[in-house]
Design a protein around this motif. Structure first.
Motif, PDB file in Angstrom:
ATOM      1  N   LYS A 162      -2.568  -3.277   8.771  1.00  0.00           N
ATOM      2  CA  LYS A 162      -1.364  -2.733   9.402  1.00  0.00           C
ATOM      3  C   LYS A 162      -1.512  -2.886  10.907  1.00  0.00           C
ATOM      4  CE  LYS A 162       0.713  -0.535   5.854  1.00  0.00           C
ATOM      5  NZ  LYS A 162       2.112  -0.784   5.479  1.00  0.00           N
ATOM      6  N   ASP A 202      -0.526  -4.414  -2.897  1.00  0.00           N
ATOM      7  CA  ASP A 202      -1.307  -3.229  -2.512  1.00  0.00           C
ATOM      8  C   ASP A 202      -2.111  -2.658  -3.666  1.00  0.00           C
ATOM      9  OD1 ASP A 202      -0.035  -3.361  -0.045  1.00  0.00           O
ATOM     10  OD2 ASP A 202       1.592  -2.028  -0.669  1.00  0.00           O
ATOM     11  N   ASP A 229       0.816  -6.500   8.156  1.00  0.00           N
ATOM     12  CA  ASP A 229       2.060  -5.757   7.923  1.00  0.00           C
ATOM     13  C   ASP A 229       2.394  -4.957   9.176  1.00  0.00           C
ATOM     14  OD1 ASP A 229       4.221  -4.369   7.077  1.00  0.00           O
ATOM     15  OD2 ASP A 229       3.214  -3.292   5.437  1.00  0.00           O
ATOM     16  N   GLY A 254       4.006  -3.640  -4.285  1.00  0.00           N
ATOM     17  CA  GLY A 254       3.725  -2.721  -3.182  1.00  0.00           C
ATOM     18  C   GLY A 254       3.354  -1.343  -3.682  1.00  0.00           C
ATOM     19  N   THR A 281      -5.446  -2.138   1.728  1.00  0.00           N
ATOM     20  CA  THR A 281      -4.674  -1.987   2.959  1.00  0.00           C
ATOM     21  C   THR A 281      -5.469  -1.157   3.951  1.00  0.00           C
ATOM     22  OG1 THR A 281      -2.609  -2.075   1.715  1.00  0.00           O
ATOM     23  CG2 THR A 281      -2.511  -1.104   3.913  1.00  0.00           C
ATOM     24  N   LYS A 330      -5.008  -6.365   3.661  1.00  0.00           N
ATOM     25  CA  LYS A 330      -3.793  -6.281   4.480  1.00  0.00           C
ATOM     26  C   LYS A 330      -4.055  -5.353   5.657  1.00  0.00           C
ATOM     27  CE  LYS A 330       0.205  -5.309   2.440  1.00  0.00           C
ATOM     28  NZ  LYS A 330       1.293  -4.433   1.914  1.00  0.00           N
TER      29      LYS A 330
END
Ligand SMILES: [Mg+2]
Length: 356
Positions: free
Chosen positions: A150, A301, A175, A275, A123, A148
């Motif tokens: 953010k 994650d 996300d 997650g 992430t 991922k």
């Protein structure tokens, strides 16, 4: 307080250091450790670390000590109290650690996921385009195949597009932590062909926007922020307001509840992703086993704790160097995780309470 490698910036705020509450159970069978994932401040959830410490030491632990308890006894006892799922999950983890260690079983054995690997996912917090490109390149070199990003709103989609152009071979998720608006649907649909999933695009109350997006794209739309129970997940699935569920086991109250939700998702035909909550090595050992379970078909994650935690009393999880690229081997040692380095643990401990 565990120092981080760098602050994590998301729409919910910035985490600069990781206050983690850990539970140690001393039983006749041995010692067990559990991690409470509550963040230092009530930003992502209303439960937070110092509150969880108080609840554990003043309310929950005094009712449990000096009793012989199975994991289901523990659930029966703590479910009499409302809320505080992450505090409860830490007790479950510590008790499971005792029980499994005494039976020479790993958590992977208990969950039926021995000798396999789970997909790793890195992430990246909210950063500039240049920084995002640099970080993605570094993660790719480390072996990650799933990233991922953010973002705080649809304005961040420009960075996402640049990353996908530069690294078309990677599986990219975004996300926005609920930061997109219903009038962003067209932009999200547009960029979806470059993505493998979108997590929590809208505020959890924007059910209609979520339904429309789910209907218009082929990739999983993952519900995350509202997932604190099986019932919350069921409502979203029935409303077709998501097509995948992000499970953070501590937010549900631990692994027993996670298995219940997983079983329901298998029945509904809805995939899950595992997650993370910026766990240290202890919690990451548990997450690695969860992420390998049947049904967890969307990358989550799962990364070594060292992605974020700079000083960690627990040994870390590791990439699987023999199997598929970008995967993490489910830990095989007895219990939930190996024992911590007590000297390092002592050096980062700010407060201890013993309940006898
Ligand atoms: Mg999320």
């Amino acid at each position: 307080m565990l120092p981080l490698t760098a602050p994590l910036v998301t729409r919910h705020g910035q985490v600069t250091g990781r206050d983690i509450v850990v539970v140690r159970i001393d039983a006749d069978e041995g010692v067990g450790w559990g991690e409470c994932s509550a963040l230092p401040e009530p930003t992502y959830t209303d439960e937070f670390a110092s509150e969880a410490f108080a609840v554990l030491s003043q309310e929950l632990a005094p009712r449990l000590v000096r009793r012989k308890l199975s994991v289901s006894d523990l659930h029966a006892k703590v479910s009499a109290f409302p809320g505080n799922p992450m505090a409860k999950a830490s007790l479950e983890m510590a008790l499971l650690d005792v029980v499994l260690t005494s039976k020479s079983m790993s958590l992977g054995d208990w969950l039926g996921v021995s000798n396999i690997s789970a997909p790793a996912g890195a992430t990246i917090g909210i950063v500039s385009e240049a920084e995002a490109l640099e970080q993605v390149a570094a993660f790719r070199a480390e072996g990650y195949r799933r990233i991922k990003l953010k973002i705080s709103s649809s304005a961040g989609l420009d960075v996402v597009r640049r990353v996908s152009e530069e690294f078309p071979e990677l599986e990219l998720q975004i996300d926005p932590n609920g930061g997109c608006r219903p009038d962003d649907i067209a932009r999200l649909v547009n960029i979806s062909e470059h993505l493998s999933a979108i997590e929590q695009p809208f505020d959890p109350k924007q059910i209609e926007a979520s339904r429309q997006l789910v209907a218009q794209v082929d990739i999983p739309i993952i519900a995350d922020e509202p997932i604190d129970s099986l019932e919350a997940a069921q409502e979203l699935v029935q409303n077709k307001a998501c097509s995948a569920i992000a499970v953070k086991p501590p937010r549900l109250g631990g692994l027993v509840r996670t298995i219940e939700l997983r079983d329901a998702c298998l029945k509904w035909g809805v995939p899950l992703s595992a997650g993370g909550m910026l766990e240290c090595g202890l919690g990451r050992h548990s997450l690695a086993a969860v992420a390998a379970m049947d049904g967890f078909d969307v990358a989550g994650d799962l990364s070594p704790a060292s992605r974020w935690i700079r000083v960690d009393p627990w040994p870390d999880i590791e990439f699987d160097t023999t199997g598929e690229l970008g995967t993490i081997a489910v830990p095989t040692g007895n219990g939930v995780a190996p024992k911590p380095d007590l000297e390092v643990l002592g050096s980062v401990t700010t407060s201890t309470t013993m309940v006898t």
